[in-house]
Write an enzyme that holds these catalytic residues in place. Sequence first.
Site, mmCIF file in Angstrom:
data_model
loop_
_atom_site.group_PDB
_atom_site.id
_atom_site.type_symbol
_atom_site.label_atom_id
_atom_site.label_comp_id
_atom_site.label_asym_id
_atom_site.label_seq_id
_atom_site.Cartn_x
_atom_site.Cartn_y
_atom_site.Cartn_z
ATOM 1 N N VAL A 134 0.832 -1.208 0.000
ATOM 2 C CA VAL A 134 0.000 0.000 0.000
ATOM 3 C C VAL A 134 0.871 1.263 0.000
ATOM 4 O O VAL A 134 0.553 2.237 -0.682
ATOM 5 C CB VAL A 134 -0.998 -0.007 1.181
ATOM 6 N N CYS A 135 1.964 1.242 0.715
ATOM 7 C CA CYS A 135 2.869 2.402 0.725
ATOM 8 C C CYS A 135 3.461 2.621 -0.659
ATOM 9 O O CYS A 135 3.596 3.765 -1.120
ATOM 10 C CB CYS A 135 3.975 2.203 1.750
ATOM 11 N N SER A 136 3.806 1.545 -1.316
ATOM 12 C CA SER A 136 4.333 1.636 -2.683
ATOM 13 C C SER A 136 3.286 2.221 -3.631
ATOM 14 O O SER A 136 3.581 3.119 -4.430
ATOM 15 C CB SER A 136 4.774 0.247 -3.145
#
Length: 166
Positions: A58-60
């Site tokens: 999700v951060c990516s």
Amino acid sequence: MKVIAGGKEVSLVGNPPKIGQEMPHFKLTDAQGNRVKTRDFGGQLTLFSVIPDINTRVCSIQTKYFNQAMNQYATVRFVTVSTNTIAEQAAWCAAEGAENMEMMSDKEESFGYEMGLLIPQTGNLARSIYICDANKQIVYAQIVENQSDEPNYQAALAKLTELQAK
């Protein structure tokens, strides 16, 4: 304030600042290893994309989204902040071809403590988006309740569009 991380409710270290408040005093480290302070963000509209760990899915996705969106906002400074080291951030950027986004490390947790976004149990920052104006006043704030969810990109970008039109 509490958020959900890893399926469990966890507390942040403090109370994050609200719209209308000035950004607190913090220090980050840029990709070249230079110290960047709150005062360095004055004079320009800035979007802070705050992520727990650049090496997670999700951060990516969040970082790639803003890396692509920033082409539409020439006068806005886009900064991604995480507690990853600058080496980890650089490796991610190289692997993903992300060349536009400014990556800044909060490995020393100054940003996390001052913004009230640090999750002490994990040592990560709470997924959030902050926009500050040229005077370092917070004009938009979004903290994602469930850290495994993506933020509301459209709301943040709509605010940028509104602010650029002024």
